[in-house]
Design a protein around this motif. Structure first.
Motif, PDB file in Angstrom:
ATOM      1  N   ASP A 157      25.348   9.109  -0.625  1.00 29.15           N
ATOM      2  CA  ASP A 157      24.986   9.937  -1.815  1.00 29.15           C
ATOM      3  C   ASP A 157      26.233  10.424  -2.486  1.00 29.15           C
ATOM      4  O   ASP A 157      25.978  10.577  -3.855  1.00 29.15           O
ATOM      5  N   LEU A 158      27.278  10.370  -2.073  1.00 27.49           N
ATOM      6  CA  LEU A 158      28.644  10.622  -2.742  1.00 27.49           C
ATOM      7  C   LEU A 158      28.914   9.388  -3.667  1.00 27.49           C
ATOM      8  O   LEU A 158      29.367   9.648  -4.962  1.00 27.49           O
ATOM      9  N   LEU A 159      28.667   8.326  -3.133  1.00 28.16           N
ATOM     10  CA  LEU A 159      28.873   7.006  -3.894  1.00 28.16           C
ATOM     11  C   LEU A 159      27.896   7.052  -5.353  1.00 28.16           C
ATOM     12  O   LEU A 159      28.299   6.751  -6.306  1.00 28.16           O
ATOM     13  N   ASP A 160      26.679   7.475  -4.793  1.00 29.78           N
ATOM     14  CA  ASP A 160      25.796   7.806  -6.139  1.00 29.78           C
ATOM     15  C   ASP A 160      26.378   8.683  -7.235  1.00 29.78           C
ATOM     16  O   ASP A 160      26.153   8.425  -8.299  1.00 29.78           O
ATOM     17  N   ALA A 161      27.367   9.597  -6.823  1.00 31.14           N
ATOM     18  CA  ALA A 161      27.666  10.773  -7.566  1.00 31.14           C
ATOM     19  C   ALA A 161      29.010   9.993  -8.418  1.00 31.14           C
ATOM     20  O   ALA A 161      29.388  10.638  -9.445  1.00 31.14           O
ATOM     21  N   TYR A 162      29.783   9.015  -7.469  1.00 25.53           N
ATOM     22  CA  TYR A 162      31.197   8.622  -8.182  1.00 25.53           C
ATOM     23  C   TYR A 162      30.927   7.216  -8.314  1.00 25.53           C
ATOM     24  O   TYR A 162      31.174   6.323  -7.302  1.00 25.53           O
ATOM     25  N   PRO A 163      30.231   6.746  -9.310  1.00 25.04           N
ATOM     26  CA  PRO A 163      30.167   5.010  -9.484  1.00 25.04           C
ATOM     27  C   PRO A 163      31.742   4.389  -9.345  1.00 25.04           C
ATOM     28  O   PRO A 163      32.613   4.862  -9.622  1.00 25.04           O
ATOM     29  N   SER A 164      31.523   3.356  -8.878  1.00 23.76           N
ATOM     30  CA  SER A 164      32.848   2.590  -8.754  1.00 23.76           C
ATOM     31  C   SER A 164      33.635   3.000  -7.832  1.00 23.76           C
ATOM     32  O   SER A 164      34.906   3.361  -8.486  1.00 23.76           O
ATOM     33  N   SER A 165      33.501   3.306  -6.732  1.00 23.55           N
ATOM     34  CA  SER A 165      34.348   4.086  -5.682  1.00 23.55           C
ATOM     35  C   SER A 165      34.149   3.354  -4.427  1.00 23.55           C
ATOM     36  O   SER A 165      33.240   2.681  -4.011  1.00 23.55           O
ATOM     37  N   TYR A 166      35.219   3.621  -3.448  1.00 28.37           N
ATOM     38  CA  TYR A 166      35.349   3.124  -2.073  1.00 28.37           C
ATOM     39  C   TYR A 166      35.033   4.433  -1.413  1.00 28.37           C
ATOM     40  O   TYR A 166      35.640   5.590  -1.724  1.00 28.37           O
ATOM     41  N   ALA A 167      34.482   4.406  -0.452  1.00 26.73           N
ATOM     42  CA  ALA A 167      34.196   5.419   0.570  1.00 26.73           C
ATOM     43  C   ALA A 167      34.658   5.094   2.127  1.00 26.73           C
ATOM     44  O   ALA A 167      34.059   3.807   2.595  1.00 26.73           O
ATOM     45  N   LEU A 168      35.229   5.742   2.627  1.00 25.77           N
ATOM     46  CA  LEU A 168      35.909   5.334   4.008  1.00 25.77           C
ATOM     47  C   LEU A 168      35.146   6.425   4.967  1.00 25.77           C
ATOM     48  O   LEU A 168      35.338   7.575   4.936  1.00 25.77           O
ATOM     49  N   VAL A 169      34.559   5.844   6.011  1.00 30.53           N
ATOM     50  CA  VAL A 169      33.719   6.643   6.948  1.00 30.53           C
ATOM     51  C   VAL A 169      34.520   6.500   8.588  1.00 30.53           C
ATOM     52  O   VAL A 169      34.629   5.355   8.703  1.00 30.53           O
ATOM     53  N   VAL A 170      34.836   7.470   9.109  1.00 33.64           N
ATOM     54  CA  VAL A 170      35.456   7.334  10.497  1.00 33.64           C
ATOM     55  C   VAL A 170      34.665   8.076  11.420  1.00 33.64           C
ATOM     56  O   VAL A 170      34.563   9.158  11.306  1.00 33.64           O
ATOM     57  N   SER A 171      34.414   7.478  12.536  1.00 36.50           N
ATOM     58  CA  SER A 171      33.365   8.004  13.607  1.00 36.50           C
ATOM     59  C   SER A 171      34.390   7.943  14.799  1.00 36.50           C
ATOM     60  O   SER A 171      34.735   6.564  15.216  1.00 36.50           O
TER      61      SER A 171
END
Length: 511
Positions: free
Chosen positions: A264-278
């Motif tokens: 959802d955040l990538l949809d709001a911020y085009p051309s971006s990287y998202a890092l997920v840590v679990s």
């Protein structure tokens, strides 16, 4: 008991010899009821079928309507030359029509949601000093003096049937006499596993920390101030305007929840990287008391963490491993039994731990059933959906509805590695062949239950065995406290070869 209501199994337990009364000398027995997953084949909740088709229509309507309209316009005006437009319409009208067509094409491309790509992921493997066998676990538990004989016996019996092997990892400091969970131990463990996973991922993707726009960290129990996401930002010196989030209290399902938030955040911020840590901090979930319902997490939870790099750069499709296709989240928190099935509490002596209700398997089964019922319309072939609806409409009242073959929707399934019993029940109810369960069983044996990162150790196993081919679909399924069940489907964009860094490489060398 009818098959429709067979949600529990019974076992006969010998209680002893009666020494008095008319039945002196005879053995007495009691019936103990053990919860099981609900029979998935007994019923179908149409509410979740409708929900699945609602997702399909709302998220894909533009694909159904826009192409025919665009094709009609192209058919009408596509054969006309610039001279034809000028002769028939005049220069002003020709420019207007051309501009209108270009504007429609632009809005169509711009309104089409960007794909979310999984560039790569990494799973942390602790050093050998943290390895612990089941026998060593029990030996250290006895020496700690924190457990009475009954608690030791329960943990020993659970470990024996757990499906966990003798090479899992955990902080042995939890066996210190009089151990109580502390923020210091939790932070040390969390920083070790999170920083290790992120470091390996950055090296694999060549993405610089300052290029990451979105950071999401999930950990069920440990929530510090500053947050775990702030710890990562500080350690890797990320950008000052990064969108950071910290998720807690969701258990094993939080990893997929974090992926959904990242999308959802990538949809709001085009051309971006998202890092997920679990991750999950074992030293902070450890229970050193004697309440039976709070001892189970001790036996299953082990150290681990996963870091995942997502992108919505259009050109990243050529280097990404997977594309996110569908994601479905199901929450059963409105039901009290589901809500109370897994919770953090204190025992009579003030010792904190995770309490697991005896209803958790039944609750989890119902959540899983509802989730895959919703997921079905999004992933199943049209032939299977047609068969399901015709059977539902024309079947007789006493016959079971046709359950679609979900094996036609995925080539690989990664079910969060909770316990052998849960995996057995899921395999039975979903009628999955052993090859679909192999990644989950191997992960449980080698790494134990690493909570929300388990799905990624399982996918790492499939990659290590070179099972994932271009076009394959991988379904990750996880359940957690709340109670919730989440699923996500990835499509492989290329043949995924054996990675240079994998938590399974050491096992191959040792063998």
């Amino acid at each position: 008991m009818s098959q429709e209501n067979a949600e529990f199994s019974t076992e006969i337990v010998e209680r002893g010899v009666e020494n008095s009364g008319p039945n002196a000398g005879s053995l007495s027995f009691s019936v103990r009821v053990r919860p099981r997953l609900p029979d998935f084949l007994s019923s179908v909740n149409l509410k979740y079928v409708k929900l699945g088709y609602g997702y399909l229509i709302s998220h894909r309507l533009y694909l159904l309507l826009a192409p025919p309209l665009l094709a009609a316009l192209i058919t009408r005006f596509g054969k006309l030359t610039w001279e034809d437009l000028c002769d028939n319409c005049g220069l002003t009208e020709a420019l207007f029509i051309s501009g209108l067509l270009c504007l429609m094409l632009y809005f169509y491309i711009d309104s089409t949601p960007r794909s979310t790509y999984l560039l790569d992921f990494s799973c942390f493997r602790p050093s050998n000093e943290y390895k612990i066998s089941k026998a060593e676990f029990i030996e250290l538990a006895k020496k700690s003096g924190n457990f009475n004989d009954t608690a030791i016996e329960i943990q020993e019996r659970v470990l024996k049937k757990s499906g966990i092997g003798d090479e899992t990892y955990m902080p042995k400091g939890v066996f210190r006499p009089g151990y109580r969970t502390s923020l210091k131990d939790g932070r040390q463990e969390a920083s070790m596993v999170m920083f290790g996973a992120v470091k390996d991922l950055l090296a694999a993707t060549k993405v610089k920390p300052k290029d990451i726009r979105i950071l999401i960290v999930n950990c069920g129990i440990l929530n510090t101030t500053p947050s775990l996401s702030s710890m990562i930002i500080n350690h890797f010196k990320m950008r000052h305007d990064i969108q950071s989030f910290n998720l807690g209290g969701m258990g094993c399902a939080a990893g997929i929840t974090a992926i959904d938030l990242a999308k959802d955040l990538l949809d709001a911020y085009p051309s971006s990287y998202a890092l997920v840590v679990s991750t999950e901090a074992v030293s902070y979930t450890w229970y050193s008391g004697n309440d039976t319902d709070m001892l189970l997490p001790n036996c299953f939870f082990r150290m681990g963490a996963a870091a995942i790099m997502l992108s919505n750069f259009r050109l990243d499709r050529w280097r990404a491993k997977y594309e996110l296709k569908q994601l479905v989240r199901t929450h059963k928190g409105m039901d009290n039994k589901s809500y109370q099935s897994i919770r953090l509490k204190e025992d009579s002596e003030g010792r904190k731990g995770i309490s697991v209700s005896k209803d958790v398997i039944e609750v989890g089964g119902n959540a899983l059933k509802d989730n895959i019922t919703t997921l079905g319309p999004l992933v199943l072939p049209v032939s299977e959906q047609f068969h399901f609806f015709t059977n539902l409409v024309f079947r007789r009242k006493k016959t079971k509805p046709y359950i679609p073959d979900y094996k036609l929707a995925f080539e690989h399934v990664c079910i969060v590695a909770t316990s052998k019993k849960v995996l057995d029940e899921v395999q039975k109810n979903l009628e999955l062949m052993e090859e679909y369960m192999e990644a989950s069983r191997k992960t449980l044996e080698r790494f134990g239950n690493t909570s929300s990162s388990s799905n990624w150790y399982e996918l790492a196993y499939l990659e290590f065995e070179e099972r994932v081919k271009k076009g394959d679909r991988v379904c990750q399924i996880a359940a957690g406290s709340g109670f919730m069940c989440n699923s996500v489907v990835w499509k492989a964009l290329k043949n995924v070869g054996r990675p240079n860094q994998s938590p399974w490489i050491q096992e191959d060398n040792e063998s």
